[in-house]
Design a protein around this motif. Structure first.
Motif, PDB file in Angstrom:
ATOM      1  N   CYS A  66       0.938  -1.278  -0.050  1.00  0.00           N
ATOM      2  CA  CYS A  66       0.190   0.144  -0.019  1.00  0.00           C
ATOM      3  C   CYS A  66       0.902   1.138   0.132  1.00  0.00           C
ATOM      4  CB  CYS A  66      -0.828   0.253   1.375  1.00  0.00           C
ATOM      5  SG  CYS A  66      -1.783  -1.390   1.350  1.00  0.00           S
ATOM      6  N   ASP A 109       0.509   5.776  -1.268  1.00  0.00           N
ATOM      7  CA  ASP A 109      -0.506   6.577  -1.871  1.00  0.00           C
ATOM      8  C   ASP A 109       0.319   7.898  -2.241  1.00  0.00           C
ATOM      9  OD1 ASP A 109      -0.149   7.560   0.791  1.00  0.00           O
ATOM     10  OD2 ASP A 109      -2.441   8.373   0.666  1.00  0.00           O
ATOM     11  N   ARG A 127       1.259   3.969  -7.470  1.00  0.00           N
ATOM     12  CA  ARG A 127       0.659   4.153  -6.393  1.00  0.00           C
ATOM     13  C   ARG A 127      -0.824   4.001  -6.357  1.00  0.00           C
ATOM     14  NH1 ARG A 127       1.851  10.697  -5.642  1.00  0.00           N
ATOM     15  NH2 ARG A 127       3.912   9.906  -6.094  1.00  0.00           N
ATOM     16  N   ASP A 128      -1.623   3.903  -5.153  1.00  0.00           N
ATOM     17  CA  ASP A 128      -3.015   3.768  -5.108  1.00  0.00           C
ATOM     18  C   ASP A 128      -3.320   5.070  -5.483  1.00  0.00           C
ATOM     19  OD1 ASP A 128      -2.523   1.181  -4.037  1.00  0.00           O
ATOM     20  OD2 ASP A 128      -2.849   1.848  -2.167  1.00  0.00           O
ATOM     21  N   SER A 155      -6.469   6.108  -4.424  1.00  0.00           N
ATOM     22  CA  SER A 155      -6.777   7.073  -3.316  1.00  0.00           C
ATOM     23  C   SER A 155      -6.655   6.085  -2.155  1.00  0.00           C
ATOM     24  CB  SER A 155      -8.265   7.307  -3.909  1.00  0.00           C
ATOM     25  OG  SER A 155      -9.080   6.278  -3.679  1.00  0.00           O
ATOM     26  N   GLY A 208      -7.208   2.217  -2.401  1.00  0.00           N
ATOM     27  CA  GLY A 208      -6.113   1.452  -1.795  1.00  0.00           C
ATOM     28  C   GLY A 208      -6.490   0.252  -0.765  1.00  0.00           C
ATOM     29  N   CYS A 214       3.432   6.526   2.598  1.00  0.00           N
ATOM     30  CA  CYS A 214       1.973   6.458   2.905  1.00  0.00           C
ATOM     31  C   CYS A 214       1.584   7.854   3.674  1.00  0.00           C
ATOM     32  CB  CYS A 214       1.605   5.119   3.994  1.00  0.00           C
ATOM     33  SG  CYS A 214       2.024   3.652   3.190  1.00  0.00           S
ATOM     34  N   CYS A 249      -3.922   7.365   4.933  1.00  0.00           N
ATOM     35  CA  CYS A 249      -3.468   6.091   4.450  1.00  0.00           C
ATOM     36  C   CYS A 249      -3.243   5.232   5.579  1.00  0.00           C
ATOM     37  CB  CYS A 249      -2.460   6.072   3.325  1.00  0.00           C
ATOM     38  SG  CYS A 249      -1.942   4.225   2.820  1.00  0.00           S
TER      39      CYS A 249
END
Length: 469
Positions: free
Chosen positions: A174, A176, A184-185, A187, A191, A224, A228
């Motif tokens: 994970c 962001d 990357r995620d 949102s 994620g 993160c 996140c």
């Protein structure tokens, strides 16, 4: 025809009785039932199948059905399977590639481009299959794996581990922020939901978690956002899953955390504020923890994965493992492939000893670790880190038979020097070595060629071609 209901493993066995003491039994037998659980351990059992059979006449569990015998080769022994508490399966192709970089440069140069390509499931299958097979060949029966941010590829690794029989914690990465835009995620919500999908999938294919389990995996605090991390902390509470991340690997990383989270006060406190610092958290590296951070980790009962090869390769520093242990922190070993240059936990045992000796040159002899202590970290210590201390790590009644058969060769064959060296591996035995000598030679000179066979919960999961178990 009677079917096999149990297996008796006959010969020498070695395991860590405590942090500092090895038990070496030269004439033993370990009885394992059909579910892979150790039902009895015999010491001084006579050393051959006939004597064992006579003893077993009085063992109620073995009165019915067929008993299979596995006898260790002369000069060999059974040893508990290794536990790798921190390894990036997706980075396996880059093993040994770190150049002159330090951590943050290494991520951008080598890691992110490779990991982002795992949308290609054929590529992911090839890499993950090889990584699992290779770690099994090195005697790793349990591994805590990082994957990538892709849900299908992460689920694929869980499938592969279950099929091959390697115990594994499989975690979708994970992140962001900080990582490239292409990797990357989208949102925090997406994620978190993708991580939930992976948790649900892993639990669907192994509901009891006997072989594979999910693990929540924030890459590390810099990648993160605060939101996140908080969402992942909430997810962990909801799912009761294990969690893994990095902490205090090197000094520039710590400075970056201070810039990104100035109100938190420390790297460890970033995870604490997110609700992630608890007894199910595995913290990789922990090289530069402050005394206050160590105290916090002790209070929260979080665990540490020591990754000596990676810490050296990326010039991160020397982790003060002795200090962590004496404070009451559970410590295991991690290869940290591909920051680490080898998928072998036996190599990490060596590197743990060397790193402690380098640290002793500045901090004093109390920092030194023996190879017995490092073997403990590789087995029972690792079992504590992944919450399996009641199941694996040693040979006691009630534990699962996760083991490897070690063989160093036969001194009688030494006349065929060139052929012998090619066939039997890197450890030379001359016949006058006692048991402690042979174990030390294996620790400091051995490799996967000395691992003839590997079992997980009584299932044969790896065998060298030249040896028929």
């Amino acid at each position: 025809m009677a079917t096999t209901s149990c297996t008796v493993y006959i010969g020498s066995f070695v395991h860590c009785r405590s942090v500092t003491e090895l038990e070496i039994e030269n004439d033993g037998a370990i009885g394992v039932d059909k579910s892979g659980v150790i039902r009895f351990v015999l010491r001084g059992a006579g050393g051959n199948a006939e004597n064992i059979k006579k003893t077993l006449e009085f063992k109620e569990a073995f009165e019915h059905g067929h008993v299979e015998f596995v006898i260790v080769k002369k000069g060999g022994w059974f040893f508990p399977g290794f536990i790798d508490t921190h390894i990036h399966a997706s980075q396996y192709p880059n093993t040994g590639l770190f150049g002159k970089t330090t951590l943050l440069d290494w991520l951008n140069t080598y890691t992110f481009p490779l990991e982002s390509s795992f949308s290609d499931l054929d590529k992911a299958r090839k890499i993950y299959s090889r990584a699992v097979a290779r770690t099994l060949a090195h005697g790793t029966t349990t591994a805590s794996y990082y994957t990538t941010f892709h849900v299908p590829a992460t689920n694929l690794l869980a499938d592969i581990c279950l099929a091959k029989g390697q115990r594994a914690f499989v975690g979708r990465v994970c992140m962001d922020q900080l990582s490239p835009e292409y990797y990357r995620d989208e949102s925090i919500e997406i994620g978190t939901e993708n991580s939930r999908k992976c948790i649900d999938y892993v639990r669907s294919i192994d509901p009891a978690g006997e072989i594979v389990q999910p693990i929540i995996t924030p890459r590390f605090a810099p990648s993160c956002s605060k939101g996140c991390l908080a969402a992942l902390g909430k997810l962990q509470k909801e799912t009761d899953a294990y969690c893994q991340t990095h902490i205090s690997e090197n000094k520039p990383e710590i400075e970056l955390v201070q810039q990104l989270f100035p109100e938190s006060g420390s790297y460890a406190n970033v995870y604490e504020e997110a609700g992630l610092l608890n007894e199910k958290m595995i913290l990789a590296h922990a090289v530069h923890l402050t005394p206050m951070e160590k105290e916090l980790i002790v209070r929260r009962k979080a665990k540490v994965s020591h990754c000596p090869a990676s810490n050296t390769a990326l010039t991160s520093g020397c982790c003060p493992v002795r200090d962590l242990i004496e404070r009451g922190i559970d410590v295991g070993l991690g290869t940290d492939v591909s920051g680490g240059f080898s998928p072998s936990i036996l190599e990490m045992v060596r590197q743990t000893v060397w790193v402690s000796r380098h640290l002793a040159m500045t901090d004093g002899d109390q920092a030194k670790l023996t190879h017995e202590e490092a073997l403990y970290l590789a087995t029972r210590g690792g079992a504590k880190v992944v919450g399996m201390q009641d199941k694996v790590g040693g040979f006691e009644v009630g534990k699962h038979f996760d083991a490897q058969m070690i063989w160093l060769g036969d001194a009688e064959d030494i006349e065929g020097c060139d052929e012998f060296a090619a066939r039997e591996g890197p450890v030379d035995i001359f016949g006058w070595e006692n048991e402690e000598d042979r174990i030390a030679k294996w620790v400091y000179n051995g490799d996967d060629r000395n691992t003839l066979a590997v079992w997980v919960k009584g299932r044969l999961v790896h065998r060298r071609k030249e040896y028929d178990c």
